[in-house]
Design a protein around this motif. Structure first.
Motif, PDB file in Angstrom:
ATOM      1  N   SER A  52       0.864  -1.176   0.000  1.00 41.80           N
ATOM      2  CA  SER A  52       0.000   0.000   0.000  1.00 41.80           C
ATOM      3  C   SER A  52       0.898   1.223   0.000  1.00 41.80           C
ATOM      4  CB  SER A  52      -0.911  -0.003   1.247  1.00 41.80           C
ATOM      5  OG  SER A  52      -1.739   1.141   1.256  1.00 41.80           O
ATOM      6  N   ARG A  53       1.163   1.750  -1.187  1.00 46.40           N
ATOM      7  CA  ARG A  53       2.042   2.909  -1.311  1.00 46.40           C
ATOM      8  C   ARG A  53       1.994   3.486  -2.727  1.00 46.40           C
ATOM      9  NH1 ARG A  53       6.839   2.004  -3.864  1.00 46.40           N
ATOM     10  NH2 ARG A  53       7.624  -0.125  -4.099  1.00 46.40           N
ATOM     11  N   ASN A  54       2.685   4.578  -2.907  1.00 48.94           N
ATOM     12  CA  ASN A  54       2.733   5.224  -4.215  1.00 48.94           C
ATOM     13  C   ASN A  54       3.839   4.615  -5.064  1.00 48.94           C
ATOM     14  OD1 ASN A  54       3.902   7.676  -6.056  1.00 48.94           O
ATOM     15  ND2 ASN A  54       1.678   7.798  -5.797  1.00 48.94           N
ATOM     16  N   ARG A  55       3.532   4.432  -6.350  1.00 49.21           N
ATOM     17  CA  ARG A  55       4.499   3.939  -7.328  1.00 49.21           C
ATOM     18  C   ARG A  55       4.498   4.894  -8.519  1.00 49.21           C
ATOM     19  NH1 ARG A  55       3.416  -0.621  -9.823  1.00 49.21           N
ATOM     20  NH2 ARG A  55       5.493  -1.594  -9.793  1.00 49.21           N
ATOM     21  N   LEU A  56       5.607   4.900  -9.238  1.00 49.41           N
ATOM     22  CA  LEU A  56       5.800   5.869 -10.322  1.00 49.41           C
ATOM     23  C   LEU A  56       4.738   5.731 -11.417  1.00 49.41           C
ATOM     24  CD1 LEU A  56       7.742   8.114 -11.313  1.00 49.41           C
ATOM     25  CD2 LEU A  56       8.964   6.334 -12.592  1.00 49.41           C
ATOM     26  N   ILE A  57       4.514   4.534 -11.903  1.00 46.74           N
ATOM     27  CA  ILE A  57       3.616   4.306 -13.039  1.00 46.74           C
ATOM     28  C   ILE A  57       2.174   4.077 -12.588  1.00 46.74           C
ATOM     29  CG2 ILE A  57       3.112   2.848 -15.037  1.00 46.74           C
ATOM     30  CD1 ILE A  57       5.582   4.587 -15.363  1.00 46.74           C
ATOM     31  N   THR A  58       1.977   3.271 -11.565  1.00 44.13           N
ATOM     32  CA  THR A  58       0.620   2.901 -11.153  1.00 44.13           C
ATOM     33  C   THR A  58       0.049   3.826 -10.083  1.00 44.13           C
ATOM     34  OG1 THR A  58       1.445   1.325  -9.497  1.00 44.13           O
ATOM     35  CG2 THR A  58       1.048   0.488 -11.728  1.00 44.13           C
ATOM     36  N   GLY A  59       0.821   4.822  -9.664  1.00 42.11           N
ATOM     37  CA  GLY A  59       0.333   5.778  -8.676  1.00 42.11           C
ATOM     38  C   GLY A  59       0.088   5.120  -7.331  1.00 42.11           C
ATOM     39  N   ASN A  60      -0.873   5.627  -6.581  1.00 42.19           N
ATOM     40  CA  ASN A  60      -1.214   5.017  -5.297  1.00 42.19           C
ATOM     41  C   ASN A  60      -1.773   3.621  -5.548  1.00 42.19           C
ATOM     42  OD1 ASN A  60      -0.367   7.100  -3.607  1.00 42.19           O
ATOM     43  ND2 ASN A  60      -2.317   8.194  -3.799  1.00 42.19           N
TER      44      ASN A  60
ATOM     45  N   LEU B 216      -4.712  -2.989  -7.365  1.00 35.77           N
ATOM     46  CA  LEU B 216      -5.582  -1.830  -7.527  1.00 35.77           C
ATOM     47  C   LEU B 216      -4.708  -0.593  -7.718  1.00 35.77           C
ATOM     48  CD1 LEU B 216      -7.885  -2.880  -4.577  1.00 35.77           C
ATOM     49  CD2 LEU B 216      -8.522  -2.997  -6.983  1.00 35.77           C
ATOM     50  N   TYR B 217      -4.893   0.106  -8.854  1.00 36.55           N
ATOM     51  CA  TYR B 217      -3.991   1.191  -9.244  1.00 36.55           C
ATOM     52  C   TYR B 217      -4.700   2.548  -9.338  1.00 36.55           C
ATOM     53  CZ  TYR B 217      -0.737  -2.479 -10.950  1.00 36.55           C
ATOM     54  OH  TYR B 217       0.110  -3.550 -11.066  1.00 36.55           O
ATOM     55  N   HIS B 218      -3.858   3.588  -9.261  1.00 38.77           N
ATOM     56  CA  HIS B 218      -4.228   4.985  -9.546  1.00 38.77           C
ATOM     57  C   HIS B 218      -5.152   5.611  -8.497  1.00 38.77           C
ATOM     58  CE1 HIS B 218      -2.316   4.115 -13.339  1.00 38.77           C
ATOM     59  NE2 HIS B 218      -3.243   3.228 -13.669  1.00 38.77           N
ATOM     60  N   LEU B 219      -5.127   5.099  -7.254  1.00 39.06           N
ATOM     61  CA  LEU B 219      -6.008   5.625  -6.213  1.00 39.06           C
ATOM     62  C   LEU B 219      -5.624   7.060  -5.835  1.00 39.06           C
ATOM     63  CD1 LEU B 219      -6.178   2.402  -5.935  1.00 39.06           C
ATOM     64  CD2 LEU B 219      -7.005   2.880  -3.625  1.00 39.06           C
ATOM     65  N   HIS B 220      -6.608   7.776  -5.329  1.00 34.60           N
ATOM     66  CA  HIS B 220      -6.370   9.132  -4.828  1.00 34.60           C
ATOM     67  C   HIS B 220      -5.828   9.083  -3.398  1.00 34.60           C
ATOM     68  CE1 HIS B 220      -6.786  13.417  -4.217  1.00 34.60           C
ATOM     69  NE2 HIS B 220      -7.637  13.240  -3.228  1.00 34.60           N
ATOM     70  N   GLU B 221      -6.485   8.269  -2.547  1.00 34.59           N
ATOM     71  CA  GLU B 221      -6.050   8.113  -1.161  1.00 34.59           C
ATOM     72  C   GLU B 221      -5.983   6.638  -0.793  1.00 34.59           C
ATOM     73  OE1 GLU B 221      -7.501  11.710   1.571  1.00 34.59           O
ATOM     74  OE2 GLU B 221      -9.190  10.723   0.551  1.00 34.59           O
TER      75      GLU B 221
ATOM     76  N   ILE C 285     -11.101   0.818   1.362  1.00 33.47           N
ATOM     77  CA  ILE C 285      -9.648   0.833   1.580  1.00 33.47           C
ATOM     78  C   ILE C 285      -8.964   2.031   0.914  1.00 33.47           C
ATOM     79  CG2 ILE C 285      -9.366  -1.635   1.938  1.00 33.47           C
ATOM     80  CD1 ILE C 285      -8.709  -1.902  -1.045  1.00 33.47           C
ATOM     81  N   GLY C 286      -9.726   2.843   0.173  1.00 38.90           N
ATOM     82  CA  GLY C 286      -9.140   3.991  -0.497  1.00 38.90           C
ATOM     83  C   GLY C 286     -10.188   4.706  -1.317  1.00 38.90           C
ATOM     84  N   SER C 287      -9.721   5.601  -2.199  1.00 37.65           N
ATOM     85  CA  SER C 287     -10.644   6.334  -3.058  1.00 37.65           C
ATOM     86  C   SER C 287     -10.085   6.416  -4.474  1.00 37.65           C
ATOM     87  CB  SER C 287     -10.892   7.741  -2.506  1.00 37.65           C
ATOM     88  OG  SER C 287      -9.680   8.490  -2.456  1.00 37.65           O
ATOM     89  N   VAL C 288     -10.987   6.516  -5.425  1.00 33.28           N
ATOM     90  CA  VAL C 288     -10.618   6.590  -6.846  1.00 33.28           C
ATOM     91  C   VAL C 288      -9.839   7.863  -7.120  1.00 33.28           C
ATOM     92  CG1 VAL C 288     -11.532   6.797  -9.204  1.00 33.28           C
ATOM     93  CG2 VAL C 288     -12.587   5.206  -7.585  1.00 33.28           C
ATOM     94  N   GLY C 289      -8.820   7.747  -7.955  1.00 34.71           N
ATOM     95  CA  GLY C 289      -8.013   8.914  -8.305  1.00 34.71           C
ATOM     96  C   GLY C 289      -7.472   8.819  -9.718  1.00 34.71           C
ATOM     97  N   SER C 290      -6.414   9.580  -9.962  1.00 38.02           N
ATOM     98  CA  SER C 290      -5.777   9.603 -11.282  1.00 38.02           C
ATOM     99  C   SER C 290      -4.277   9.768 -11.110  1.00 38.02           C
ATOM    100  CB  SER C 290      -6.361  10.736 -12.129  1.00 38.02           C
ATOM    101  OG  SER C 290      -5.873  10.686 -13.458  1.00 38.02           O
ATOM    102  N   THR C 291      -3.710   9.038 -10.144  1.00 40.66           N
ATOM    103  CA  THR C 291      -2.285   9.152  -9.861  1.00 40.66           C
ATOM    104  C   THR C 291      -1.485   8.230 -10.775  1.00 40.66           C
ATOM    105  OG1 THR C 291      -2.534   7.499  -8.101  1.00 40.66           O
ATOM    106  CG2 THR C 291      -2.648   9.817  -7.453  1.00 40.66           C
TER     107      THR C 291
ATOM    108  N   GLY D 239      -7.163  10.159 -16.560  1.00 39.91           N
ATOM    109  CA  GLY D 239      -8.372  10.651 -15.907  1.00 39.91           C
ATOM    110  C   GLY D 239      -8.733   9.746 -14.751  1.00 39.91           C
ATOM    111  N   PRO D 240      -9.629  10.187 -13.867  1.00 41.59           N
ATOM    112  CA  PRO D 240      -9.996   9.392 -12.689  1.00 41.59           C
ATOM    113  C   PRO D 240     -10.564   8.023 -13.074  1.00 41.59           C
ATOM    114  CG  PRO D 240     -10.816  11.639 -12.491  1.00 41.59           C
ATOM    115  CD  PRO D 240     -10.340  11.491 -13.900  1.00 41.59           C
TER     116      PRO D 240
END
Length: 317
Positions: free
Chosen positions: A230-238, A252-257, A272-278, A283-284
């Motif tokens: 459970s952390r941020n990654r360069l390509i897949t984001g959160n 599960l990729y690109h989460l906001h939180e 366990i988190g929220s949808v994002g665009s990281t 886009g989200p």
């Protein structure tokens, strides 16, 4: 004397054929989950070996093409010893590009002395679509340039999903969607063409499914399990990775939180988190990927047909 020689030759041929033929193991029985023996590319075959205990290190699991027996696909890693079956549980992921046709599903002794099971399986083709994605300068740079962090994170994730240690993660039943009120925007196995800002293009295969949703929408646990990343990654984001069964993971990729941490035990439907665009995202949306012994499979299949049915647990409690 001539007739005696014929008898001797006949007996020799009989015992030679007997030695070459697999010996059926009458002390074991196979329970194939579900009634169907027809599967599509990207689906999963699973079942129980019932009967006398079997050492999984002595068993070979294979799909053998009926029309070309030289084409053997080995799945020895697909045996799980601590599942609900008293002798062993097998889970065989059908690769997205496995050649369609008729196969033997063979579970046999590794020394090839006897079969535990030999049953007929049919593999049908799945339909994959092609989509073109236009990328801006920033995302084009991330995807095209060599990056030590990207390579390191990729190696780390690959090592993680290869892990199949005995664990507390044993999920029974069907999975559930990890996001509600969303639109399926990309499918499993899509052939993607990326158009870069430089004018260059590249191709890849989409190993999961994408759901377009509003940023901040809740992300839910698709099946009980243990959070292994459970952390941020360069390509897949959160990113959140959940182990549901030894060797079976949701990505599960690109989460906001992110609301969970590594080591947490989570239950189906839990937020366990929220949808994002990281990360690399246009886009989200939520990317949901399922890996079974490293092989990507279609998550939509697992919404309808469980890896291990719930009543299997009840029968073995």
């Amino acid at each position: 004397m001539r007739y005696l020689k014929r008898i001797i030759y006949a007996l020799f041929a009989f015992f030679l054929l007997l030695a070459m033929s697999p010996i059926s193991d009458q002390q074991n029985e196979i329970l194939l989950f579900g009634e169907s023996v027809v599967f599509k590319q990207g689906e999963v075959i699973s079942g129980c070996i019932m009967g006398k205990p079997i050492n999984q290190n002595e068993i070979s699991v294979n799909l053998v093409n009926k029309h070309d027996v030289t084409k053997i696909y080995n799945f020895d890693s697909s045996l799980v010893s601590n599942g609900p079956c008293n002798a062993g549980l097998f889970i065989v992921p059908v690769a997205y590009d496995l050649i369609p046709g008729d196969y033997y599903l063979q579970i046999r002794r590794s020394d090839e002395s006897e079969y535990v099971m030999n049953t007929d399986i049919s593999i049908e083709p799945s339909i994959y679509i092609e989509e073109t994605i236009v990328l801006d300068d920033a995302i084009s740079k991330l995807r095209q340039e060599e990056n030590a962090q990207r390579r390191s994170e990729s190696e780390e994730l690959w090592e993680l999903i290869q892990t199949k240690a005995d664990s507390q993660s044993l999920f029974y039943g069907q999975m559930e969607l990890p996001v509600k009120d969303a639109v399926l925007s990309s499918s499993f196995g899509d052939r993607r063409i990326f158009n870069y800002s430089s004018g260059n293009t590249s191709r890849s295969i989409h190993w999961g499914i994408d759901f377009a949703a509003k940023e901040g929408s809740p992300v839910l646990v698709p099946a009980d399990g243990r959070v292994v990343m459970s952390r941020n990654r360069l390509i897949t984001g959160n990113t959140i990775v959940i182990e549901h069964f030894p060797g079976v993971y949701s990505l599960l990729y690109h989460l906001h939180e992110l609301y969970v941490k590594q080591g947490d035990m989570v239950s189906i439907g839990e937020i366990i988190g929220s949808v994002g665009s990281t990360g690399v995202s246009t886009g989200p949306h939520l990317h949901w990927e399922v890996r079974v012994f490293t092989i990507p499979v279609n998550p939509l299949f697992l919404l309808e047909k469980p890896l291990v049915p719930l009543d299997t647990k009840d029968k073995n409690d």
